[in-house]
Design an enzyme around this catalytic site. Structure first.
Site, PDB file in Angstrom:
ATOM      1  N   HIS A  78       0.842  -1.206   0.000  1.00 17.68           N
ATOM      2  CA  HIS A  78       0.000   0.000   0.000  1.00 17.68           C
ATOM      3  C   HIS A  78       0.873   1.250   0.000  1.00 17.68           C
ATOM      4  CE1 HIS A  78       0.752  -0.717   4.301  1.00 17.68           C
ATOM      5  NE2 HIS A  78       0.454   0.549   4.531  1.00 17.68           N
ATOM      6  N   HIS A  80       1.432   3.863   2.120  1.00 19.92           N
ATOM      7  CA  HIS A  80       2.048   4.539   3.264  1.00 19.92           C
ATOM      8  C   HIS A  80       3.568   4.566   3.130  1.00 19.92           C
ATOM      9  CE1 HIS A  80      -1.621   4.140   6.174  1.00 19.92           C
ATOM     10  NE2 HIS A  80      -1.631   5.275   5.507  1.00 19.92           N
ATOM     11  N   ASP A  82       5.967   4.152   5.152  1.00 20.94           N
ATOM     12  CA  ASP A  82       6.767   3.098   5.778  1.00 20.94           C
ATOM     13  C   ASP A  82       6.680   1.782   5.011  1.00 20.94           C
ATOM     14  OD1 ASP A  82       4.079   2.909   6.644  1.00 20.94           O
ATOM     15  OD2 ASP A  82       4.651   1.628   8.311  1.00 20.94           O
ATOM     16  N   HIS A  83       5.942   1.793   3.887  1.00 17.32           N
ATOM     17  CA  HIS A  83       5.865   0.602   3.038  1.00 17.32           C
ATOM     18  C   HIS A  83       6.328   0.861   1.602  1.00 17.32           C
ATOM     19  CE1 HIS A  83       3.653  -2.178   5.787  1.00 17.32           C
ATOM     20  NE2 HIS A  83       3.397  -1.025   6.380  1.00 17.32           N
ATOM     21  N   HIS A 165      -7.373  -1.745   5.578  1.00 15.42           N
ATOM     22  CA  HIS A 165      -6.353  -0.744   5.948  1.00 15.42           C
ATOM     23  C   HIS A 165      -6.540   0.628   5.299  1.00 15.42           C
ATOM     24  CE1 HIS A 165      -2.784   0.584   7.897  1.00 15.42           C
ATOM     25  NE2 HIS A 165      -2.182   0.858   6.755  1.00 15.42           N
ATOM     26  N   ASP A 186      -0.093  -4.251   5.939  1.00 12.37           N
ATOM     27  CA  ASP A 186      -0.982  -3.761   6.998  1.00 12.37           C
ATOM     28  C   ASP A 186      -2.410  -4.113   6.597  1.00 12.37           C
ATOM     29  OD1 ASP A 186       1.274  -2.729   8.096  1.00 12.37           O
ATOM     30  OD2 ASP A 186       0.809  -0.630   7.699  1.00 12.37           O
ATOM     31  N   HIS A 403      -5.301  -1.230  11.771  1.00 11.54           N
ATOM     32  CA  HIS A 403      -4.483  -2.443  11.900  1.00 11.54           C
ATOM     33  C   HIS A 403      -5.292  -3.458  12.708  1.00 11.54           C
ATOM     34  CE1 HIS A 403      -0.633  -0.634  10.532  1.00 11.54           C
ATOM     35  NE2 HIS A 403      -1.109   0.467  11.086  1.00 11.54           N
ATOM     36  N   HIS A 425       6.485  -6.106  11.517  1.00 12.48           N
ATOM     37  CA  HIS A 425       5.813  -4.815  11.701  1.00 12.48           C
ATOM     38  C   HIS A 425       5.230  -4.687  13.115  1.00 12.48           C
ATOM     39  CE1 HIS A 425       3.137  -1.381  10.899  1.00 12.48           C
ATOM     40  NE2 HIS A 425       3.819  -1.188   9.776  1.00 12.48           N
TER      41      HIS A 425
END
Length: 688
Positions: A78, A80, A82-83, A165, A186, A403, A425
């Protein structure tokens, strides 16, 4: 089924039974999600994010321990940061040449979100990982995938499911050589105001790589959470304060906007208090959400037929601080969600010293960020310029983070029944608690057993899967049903991890290969006579064909080797193959022997005709030498020679060379060996 054993270092990667999962980020931490999956010589990277609490190269996953050039596929779950935040750097600044996939919605939002990240990052030029141009160049290399669409890249099969998510979030199922691995990214199993819950795959994975963000925590009910959220905001603005809600530009922001717009509609007394959605991406974000309405839940899809739920009556867009008149109470949703920099950080630093104001943290916070810091209620905070300010405003935490909690994760595992679970994670303590809770929950379960792993960054989880190799018979070979004991003969074709047996004629029908015939030709010096050469070749193979072709004397040996005789040179020609190559070597040896023989043409002997009677004569002579002529009774009837040796009857079948002596097994063995060796010695090689 997986087994645990020591890896065999000598086994080629594509034949190895070892499956390796190695977190390069998000191993006992939240942030910079990035995981390597290796099996059967194939390498897949799952996500490529940055750590929100770190800057520059420090925020990247530990990609220095891998060779990017060897990665076949990169899958992004996805949008975000952090991904996917490290993706432009990885695609443009490393040797990665594989293929990258994400869903359509993720790709649409990825572009704007990362461009905004580059603009608002408050870091030195030395720490900038990539530019907007790098983002644009990476867009050309990203391929899109639909939910449930199966892709096949070099033998790696994969497809994706809706993860809940955020809009476009996907869980990837990867299949290599029959072994299935599900990576959740996530995900949320709870439907909210605009997104549907994560799907439960219809196939059982052998390995589940699952997030553990909230560990063993249980989320409060959505209705309770929303009531608490709107109640806090109502209290802050009615006491004359300003309410800051740090959010990411996309994701939870849209959920909170839907809640606030509905609450304001139901409370006329609040209509004079403005709500701002403070993001430079506001309009772009909304256009993306309106485009992908069909990816949302049924409630939104029904509502869109009446009115667009993302056209808000009580919410205004705020592009920057320059357009903001900070007069009186207001509610501002500003990005980024963890207040590392940007509008949310600026507003917090302006408002934190007034006790009437309030800040509501509505999502998960990573260690090292300001949002995480203020949840611990410090007396003061440090601004981006280094100044210290007293913290007097109220700080509340209400998790709208989509989450899974412990209950959702456990039910998800119970539905899928994966034998192996790898936790990622999650902070180290939360992950350890979740692992212990899962093991406790399933320790008495007789239906299935699970192994749970919680690796650190760069720590490999090694599993072993030994599957049966099966080959499918196709084409002409499969036209008739085989019977028990039938031998199947054909060409074995391996393509990725599938095996097929077929006739050479079917190659073009079932593969991209074709049959080729290789004709070999070899010339050697020969100065002897033709008759001498014929004599030696007849000794080798018995019958040979002699003819003339284009004015040259030719000999056909074994019905396979063409020998062309010219002055001072002999040329051998044959169709390459294991048997024909052996015949050619034998013929070449005989030619060299004939070349070395000084026998003149007139003295060339007549070739010995080796027939059945000649073999019988030689056999009787050999047996007489072995056992004495007086002991042998000569009688041949129906191709069977009957003998009496030491008063023991012996029968030798001249056509099969079988020997029978019921009274003496040892004598039978001795005669059988002698008969076969004699036959091999005096009989020419027969191509038949």
């Amino acid at each position: 089924m997986s087994t645990k054993r020591k890896a065999d270092a000598q086994v080629p990667a594509e034949e190895s039974d070892q499956l390796v999962i190695k977190p390069l980020g998000a191993g006992q931490e939240v942030g910079r999600s990035c995981h390597m999956l290796e099996f059967k010589g194939k390498k897949i990277m799952l996500d490529c994010g940055i750590h929100p609490g770190l800057n520059g190269m420090m925020s990247l996953p530990f990609t220095d321990i891998i060779n990017p050039e060897e990665i076949d596929v990169l899958l992004i779950s996805h949008f975000h940061l952090d991904h996917c935040g490290a993706l432009p750097w990885f695609m443009q600044k490393t040797s990665f040449r594989g293929r990258c996939f994400m869903t359509h919605a993720t790709k649409a939002i990825y572009r704007w979100l990362l461009a905004d990240y580059v603009k608002v990052s408050n870091i030195s030029s030395d720490d900038i990982l990539y530019t907007e141009q790098d983002i644009e160049l990476s867009m050309d290399k990203i391929e899109t995938i639909n939910f449930h669409q199966q892709m096949d890249v070099n033998g790696i099969k994969f497809w994706c499911y809706n993860a809940g998510h955020v809009l476009g979030a996907a869980m990837f199922m990867i299949e290599i050589a029959g072994v299935k691995v599900l990576y959740t990214g996530d995900f949320s199993r709870q439907e909210d105001r605009h997104l549907m819950a994560a799907e439960i795959p219809h196939v059982q994975p052998d390995v589940l790589i699952v997030e553990s963000t909230y560990g063993t925590h249980i989320h409060e009910k959505r209705e309770t959470r929303e009531a608490r959220f709107t109640g806090l905001i109502h209290d802050i603005v009615t006491r004359g304060g300003r309410c800051l809600i740090p959010v990411f530009a996309l994701g939870r922001a849209q959920e909170l906007l839907l809640i606030l717009d509905e609450y304001w509609s139901m409370h006329p007394e609040l209509h004079d208090i403005p709500i701002y959605y403070a993001s430079s991406l506001a309009k772009k974000c909304m256009s993306v959400y309106q485009t992908y309405i069909n990816a949302m839940n049924e409630k939104i899809r029904k509502q869109i037929t009446i009115s667009n739920p993302f056209v808000f009556k009580h919410i205004s867009n705020l592009k920057s601080m320059d357009h903001f008149e900070d007069i009186g109470p207001s509610v501002v949703l500003a990005s980024p969600g963890m207040m590392q920099s940007g509008l949310s950080r600026e507003l917090f630093e302006s408002w934190c010293t007034d006790k009437r104001n309030g800040c509501i943290i509505a999502g998960y916070c990573v260690e090292g960020t300001l949002a995480k810091t203020i949840l611990n209620e410090p007396d003061e905070i440090v601004t981006m310029s280094g100044q210290k300010l007293p913290l007097k405003c109220s700080v509340d935490y209400i998790s709208f983070s989509a989450h899974t909690d412990y209950q959702q994760t456990s039910e998800f595992i119970r539905e899928l029944k994966p034998p192996n679970v790898v936790l990622v994670h999650g902070e180290a303590n939360e992950m350890a608690r979740l692992k212990a809770a899962l093991l406790r929950e399933y320790e008495d379960t007789t239906d299935f057993k699970i192994d749970v792993y919680n690796p650190r960054n760069t720590q490999a989880v090694e599993l072993y899967f030994r599957g049966e190799k099966m080959a499918k018979v196709v084409g002409k070979l499969a036209s008739e049903k085989p019977k028990q004991g039938d031998k199947v003969s054909g060409i074995l074709i391996k393509r990725n991890f599938n095996y097929h047996i077929m006739t050479p004629d079917d190659l073009t029908n079932y593969t991209d290969r074709a049959m080729s015939t290789v004709t070999q030709r070899q010339s050697v010096s020969y100065t002897g006579s033709l008759s001498l050469l014929v004599y030696y070749l007849q000794q080798l193979s018995g019958k040979i064909d002699q003819f003339e072709k284009q004015g040259k004397q030719c000999l056909k040996v074994f019905d396979a080797i063409l020998v062309q005789v010219e002055p001072k040179i002999v040329t051998l020609e044959w169709v390459a193959g294991p048997v024909n190559d052996m015949y050619a070597d034998s013929v070449l040896t005989v030619i060299l022997r004939a070349e070395a023989d000084p026998v003149p043409q007139k003295a060339v002997p007549v070739a010995i005709k080796v027939d059945k009677s000649h073999f019988q004569e030689c056999l009787l002579e050999m047996l007489s030498d072995m056992f004495g002529s007086e002991t042998i009774n000569k009688l041949i009837k129906n191709n069977v020679m009957s003998l009496t040796i030491d008063n023991k009857p012996v029968e030798i079948a001249l056509d099969t060379l079988a020997v029978k002596c019921d009274e003496d097994d040892q004598l039978q063995s001795i005669i059988h060996t002698a008969v076969n060796k004699l036959h091999q010695a005096i009989t020419p090689i027969n191509s038949a």
